[in-house]
Write a protein that holds these residues in place. Structure first.
Motif, PDB file in Angstrom:
ATOM      1  N   GLU A 137       6.830 -23.452 -11.611  1.00 23.49           N
ATOM      2  CA  GLU A 137       7.932 -24.125 -11.911  1.00 23.49           C
ATOM      3  C   GLU A 137       9.083 -24.310 -10.590  1.00 23.49           C
ATOM      4  OE1 GLU A 137       8.899 -23.262 -16.552  1.00 23.49           O
ATOM      5  OE2 GLU A 137       9.786 -21.887 -15.143  1.00 23.49           O
ATOM      6  N   ASP A 138       9.068 -23.277  -9.732  1.00 26.69           N
ATOM      7  CA  ASP A 138       9.864 -23.090  -8.694  1.00 26.69           C
ATOM      8  C   ASP A 138       9.260 -22.408  -7.149  1.00 26.69           C
ATOM      9  OD1 ASP A 138      11.947 -23.502  -6.712  1.00 26.69           O
ATOM     10  OD2 ASP A 138      13.713 -22.560  -8.383  1.00 26.69           O
ATOM     11  N   TYR A 139       8.068 -23.004  -6.931  1.00 25.61           N
ATOM     12  CA  TYR A 139       7.358 -22.346  -5.619  1.00 25.61           C
ATOM     13  C   TYR A 139       8.552 -21.890  -4.713  1.00 25.61           C
ATOM     14  CZ  TYR A 139       3.214 -21.235  -3.069  1.00 25.61           C
ATOM     15  OH  TYR A 139       2.358 -20.432  -2.228  1.00 25.61           O
ATOM     16  N   ARG A 140       9.146 -22.956  -4.369  1.00 17.33           N
ATOM     17  CA  ARG A 140       9.818 -22.771  -3.048  1.00 17.33           C
ATOM     18  C   ARG A 140      11.004 -21.503  -3.327  1.00 17.33           C
ATOM     19  NH1 ARG A 140      13.853 -27.435  -1.304  1.00 17.33           N
ATOM     20  NH2 ARG A 140      14.759 -27.040  -3.371  1.00 17.33           N
ATOM     21  N   ALA A 141      11.603 -21.452  -4.327  1.00 18.87           N
ATOM     22  CA  ALA A 141      12.860 -20.408  -4.563  1.00 18.87           C
ATOM     23  C   ALA A 141      11.869 -19.328  -4.793  1.00 18.87           C
ATOM     24  CB  ALA A 141      13.687 -20.874  -5.578  1.00 18.87           C
ATOM     25  N   ARG A 142      11.006 -19.142  -5.118  1.00 18.03           N
ATOM     26  CA  ARG A 142      10.035 -17.814  -5.432  1.00 18.03           C
ATOM     27  C   ARG A 142       9.309 -17.499  -4.228  1.00 18.03           C
ATOM     28  NH1 ARG A 142      12.929 -16.009  -9.798  1.00 18.03           N
ATOM     29  NH2 ARG A 142      13.146 -17.553 -11.261  1.00 18.03           N
ATOM     30  N   GLY A 143       9.337 -17.791  -3.177  1.00 18.46           N
ATOM     31  CA  GLY A 143       8.560 -17.477  -1.992  1.00 18.46           C
ATOM     32  C   GLY A 143       9.302 -16.098  -1.639  1.00 18.46           C
ATOM     33  N   GLY A 144      10.473 -15.969  -1.781  1.00 15.16           N
ATOM     34  CA  GLY A 144      11.048 -14.539  -1.347  1.00 15.16           C
ATOM     35  C   GLY A 144      11.584 -13.793  -2.406  1.00 15.16           C
ATOM     36  N   GLY A 145      12.041 -12.316  -2.016  1.00 16.37           N
ATOM     37  CA  GLY A 145      12.281 -11.584  -3.048  1.00 16.37           C
ATOM     38  C   GLY A 145      11.356 -10.708  -3.733  1.00 16.37           C
ATOM     39  N   VAL A 146      10.324 -11.073  -3.591  1.00 18.69           N
ATOM     40  CA  VAL A 146       8.933 -10.012  -4.283  1.00 18.69           C
ATOM     41  C   VAL A 146       9.138  -8.690  -3.922  1.00 18.69           C
ATOM     42  CG1 VAL A 146       6.657  -9.895  -5.082  1.00 18.69           C
ATOM     43  CG2 VAL A 146       7.659 -12.443  -4.737  1.00 18.69           C
ATOM     44  N   PRO A 147       9.252  -7.840  -4.845  1.00 18.69           N
ATOM     45  CA  PRO A 147       9.365  -6.403  -4.440  1.00 18.69           C
ATOM     46  C   PRO A 147       8.195  -6.157  -3.175  1.00 18.69           C
ATOM     47  CG  PRO A 147       9.574  -6.457  -6.631  1.00 18.69           C
ATOM     48  CD  PRO A 147       9.009  -7.855  -6.322  1.00 18.69           C
ATOM     49  N   ASP A 148       8.489  -5.044  -2.429  1.00 15.10           N
ATOM     50  CA  ASP A 148       7.663  -4.891  -1.201  1.00 15.10           C
ATOM     51  C   ASP A 148       6.293  -4.409  -1.453  1.00 15.10           C
ATOM     52  OD1 ASP A 148       9.899  -4.972   0.850  1.00 15.10           O
ATOM     53  OD2 ASP A 148      10.740  -3.488  -0.310  1.00 15.10           O
ATOM     54  N   LEU A 149       6.053  -3.663  -2.413  1.00 16.84           N
ATOM     55  CA  LEU A 149       4.675  -3.132  -3.053  1.00 16.84           C
ATOM     56  C   LEU A 149       4.332  -3.532  -4.153  1.00 16.84           C
ATOM     57  CD1 LEU A 149       5.397   0.698  -1.995  1.00 16.84           C
ATOM     58  CD2 LEU A 149       4.844  -1.167  -0.345  1.00 16.84           C
ATOM     59  N   VAL A 150       3.000  -3.821  -4.375  1.00 20.22           N
ATOM     60  CA  VAL A 150       2.354  -4.243  -5.454  1.00 20.22           C
ATOM     61  C   VAL A 150       1.332  -3.207  -5.546  1.00 20.22           C
ATOM     62  CG1 VAL A 150       0.619  -5.688  -4.196  1.00 20.22           C
ATOM     63  CG2 VAL A 150       0.968  -5.549  -7.117  1.00 20.22           C
ATOM     64  N   LEU A 151       1.258  -2.375  -6.734  1.00 19.78           N
ATOM     65  CA  LEU A 151       0.529  -1.111  -7.150  1.00 19.78           C
ATOM     66  C   LEU A 151      -0.279  -1.194  -8.227  1.00 19.78           C
ATOM     67  CD1 LEU A 151       3.534   0.972  -6.477  1.00 19.78           C
ATOM     68  CD2 LEU A 151       1.712   1.147  -4.803  1.00 19.78           C
ATOM     69  N   TRP A 152      -1.356  -0.799  -8.442  1.00 21.09           N
ATOM     70  CA  TRP A 152      -2.034  -0.773  -9.971  1.00 21.09           C
ATOM     71  C   TRP A 152      -3.026   0.682  -9.795  1.00 21.09           C
ATOM     72  CZ3 TRP A 152      -3.558  -3.436  -5.438  1.00 21.09           C
ATOM     73  CH2 TRP A 152      -4.972  -3.403  -5.014  1.00 21.09           C
ATOM     74  N   ARG A 153      -3.397   0.834 -11.133  1.00 18.85           N
ATOM     75  CA  ARG A 153      -4.223   2.025 -11.439  1.00 18.85           C
ATOM     76  C   ARG A 153      -4.955   1.617 -12.454  1.00 18.85           C
ATOM     77  NH1 ARG A 153       0.100   6.964 -12.213  1.00 18.85           N
ATOM     78  NH2 ARG A 153       0.930   6.079 -14.085  1.00 18.85           N
ATOM     79  N   THR A 154      -6.374   1.789 -12.269  1.00 19.18           N
ATOM     80  CA  THR A 154      -7.019   1.770 -13.765  1.00 19.18           C
ATOM     81  C   THR A 154      -7.174   2.795 -14.596  1.00 19.18           C
ATOM     82  OG1 THR A 154      -9.121   2.969 -12.552  1.00 19.18           O
ATOM     83  CG2 THR A 154      -8.712   0.474 -12.312  1.00 19.18           C
ATOM     84  N   ALA A 155      -7.667   2.542 -15.909  1.00 18.88           N
ATOM     85  CA  ALA A 155      -7.473   3.471 -17.001  1.00 18.88           C
ATOM     86  C   ALA A 155      -8.399   4.821 -16.554  1.00 18.88           C
ATOM     87  CB  ALA A 155      -8.091   3.000 -18.231  1.00 18.88           C
ATOM     88  N   GLY A 156      -9.203   4.604 -15.638  1.00 13.29           N
ATOM     89  CA  GLY A 156     -10.250   5.612 -15.348  1.00 13.29           C
ATOM     90  C   GLY A 156      -9.698   6.292 -14.218  1.00 13.29           C
ATOM     91  N   ASP A 157      -8.719   6.019 -13.672  1.00 12.94           N
ATOM     92  CA  ASP A 157      -8.009   6.877 -12.488  1.00 12.94           C
ATOM     93  C   ASP A 157      -7.564   8.087 -13.101  1.00 12.94           C
ATOM     94  OD1 ASP A 157      -8.394   5.067 -10.705  1.00 12.94           O
ATOM     95  OD2 ASP A 157      -6.673   3.954 -10.811  1.00 12.94           O
ATOM     96  N   GLU A 158      -7.213   9.192 -12.295  1.00  8.96           N
ATOM     97  CA  GLU A 158      -6.751  10.485 -12.616  1.00  8.96           C
ATOM     98  C   GLU A 158      -5.345  10.205 -13.397  1.00  8.96           C
ATOM     99  OE1 GLU A 158      -5.375  14.702 -10.610  1.00  8.96           O
ATOM    100  OE2 GLU A 158      -6.592  13.157  -9.682  1.00  8.96           O
ATOM    101  N   ALA A 159      -4.653   9.385 -12.902  1.00  7.20           N
ATOM    102  CA  ALA A 159      -3.168   9.055 -13.650  1.00  7.20           C
ATOM    103  C   ALA A 159      -3.397   8.051 -14.748  1.00  7.20           C
ATOM    104  CB  ALA A 159      -2.235   8.472 -12.724  1.00  7.20           C
ATOM    105  N   GLN A 160      -3.145   8.824 -16.001  1.00  9.56           N
ATOM    106  CA  GLN A 160      -3.582   8.118 -17.265  1.00  9.56           C
ATOM    107  C   GLN A 160      -2.696   6.923 -17.507  1.00  9.56           C
ATOM    108  OE1 GLN A 160      -3.606  10.858 -20.568  1.00  9.56           O
ATOM    109  NE2 GLN A 160      -5.406  11.935 -19.713  1.00  9.56           N
ATOM    110  N   THR A 161      -3.477   5.487 -17.990  1.00 11.51           N
ATOM    111  CA  THR A 161      -2.715   4.568 -18.498  1.00 11.51           C
ATOM    112  C   THR A 161      -1.587   4.947 -19.809  1.00 11.51           C
ATOM    113  OG1 THR A 161      -4.412   3.397 -17.897  1.00 11.51           O
ATOM    114  CG2 THR A 161      -2.942   2.066 -19.356  1.00 11.51           C
ATOM    115  N   ASN A 162      -0.339   4.069 -19.590  1.00 18.11           N
ATOM    116  CA  ASN A 162       0.471   4.299 -20.636  1.00 18.11           C
ATOM    117  C   ASN A 162       0.066   4.281 -22.057  1.00 18.11           C
ATOM    118  OD1 ASN A 162       2.569   4.292 -22.327  1.00 18.11           O
ATOM    119  ND2 ASN A 162       3.839   3.168 -20.646  1.00 18.11           N
ATOM    120  N   ARG A 163       0.115   5.177 -22.822  1.00 22.46           N
ATOM    121  CA  ARG A 163      -0.547   5.378 -24.309  1.00 22.46           C
ATOM    122  C   ARG A 163       0.162   4.114 -25.223  1.00 22.46           C
ATOM    123  NH1 ARG A 163      -3.189   9.728 -25.652  1.00 22.46           N
ATOM    124  NH2 ARG A 163      -2.529   9.674 -27.784  1.00 22.46           N
TER     125      ARG A 163
END
Length: 221
Positions: A137-163
């Motif tokens: 809807e607004d590619y130009r305006a959304r080009g900046g301001g995204v948080p610095d880090l994108v992080l993910w972890r799978t359900a099989g990782d040591e840190a458990q997924t939110n129940r």
């Protein structure tokens, strides 16, 4: 600038020790995902938006005309993403375009395809569709301001997924995704950063505000 990058890498290292995978990419990884997921729609025929064979995007992408001119195709794709088709779309585009490194707006071929597929698999499907809708809807305006880090972890990782995911029957998600905005001392959120935090949290995506002080990372959100 160099000090800021060191702070962001310090925070990324902190999260990796907590069981997360991730990138310091700011908006790069979302633009790359959008380019993959909407590759064909970016190049669908619309009168007067392509004047040469060398364009990496239609002329109207950075205007408010982009979404209305392709509303049917975009909404159909958003439904596909919400129904779990994102991983398949990523792989199809990669297999077709990677060898020749096709130039497409926002697409960074340096991101590992398996990381992108895993990230999409960990995303709440409806949340990923909501993020893509905002970008379309607004590619130009959304080009900046995204948080610095994108992080993910799978359900099989040591840190458990939110129940809560299981309780809410969100069983198709294979993990969880979180974004982190890194701030050093006396640094403040910009208006564009606040907008993205609102979009992400509104879609149910976790966002952390990290305050890195004297080699210590404090998560404020």
């Amino acid at each position: 600038m160099e000090n800021q990058l060191i702070v962001e890498e310090m925070c990324l290292s902190y999260y990796r020790h907590e069981g997360w995978k991730g990138y310091h990419s700011e908006g790069g990884i979302l633009r790359t995902l959008f380019a993959y997921l909407f590759f064909d729609i970016l190049f669908v025929y619309v009168p007067n938006v392509f004047q040469t064979a060398f364009q990496t995007c239609p002329l109207d992408l950075h205007t408010d005309a982009f979404y209305p001119a392709r509303a049917s195709q975009i909404n159909h794709r958003l439904v596909e993403i919400a129904n779990g088709g994102g991983e398949k779309i990523l792989r199809e585009v990669y297999e077709r375009e990677h060898e020749r490194q096709t130039c497409v707006v926002g697409l960074n071929w340096d991101f590992e395809i398996e990381d992108l597929v895993e990230l999409v698999s960990c995303f709440d499907r409806a949340a990923l569709a909501a993020v893509c809708k905002v970008m379309s809807e607004d590619y130009r305006a959304r080009g900046g301001g995204v948080p610095d880090l994108v992080l993910w972890r799978t359900a099989g990782d040591e840190a458990q997924t939110n129940r809560d995911d299981i309780i809410n029957n969100n069983i198709d998600r294979k993990g969880e995704v979180m974004f982190a905005e890194v701030k050093s001392a006396n640094d403040r959120l910009s208006d564009t950063q606040r907008l993205w935090i609102h979009v992400l949290t509104g879609a149910g995506v976790r966002v952390a505000l990290c305050n890195a002080v004297a080699r210590e990372v404090r998560t404020l959100l």
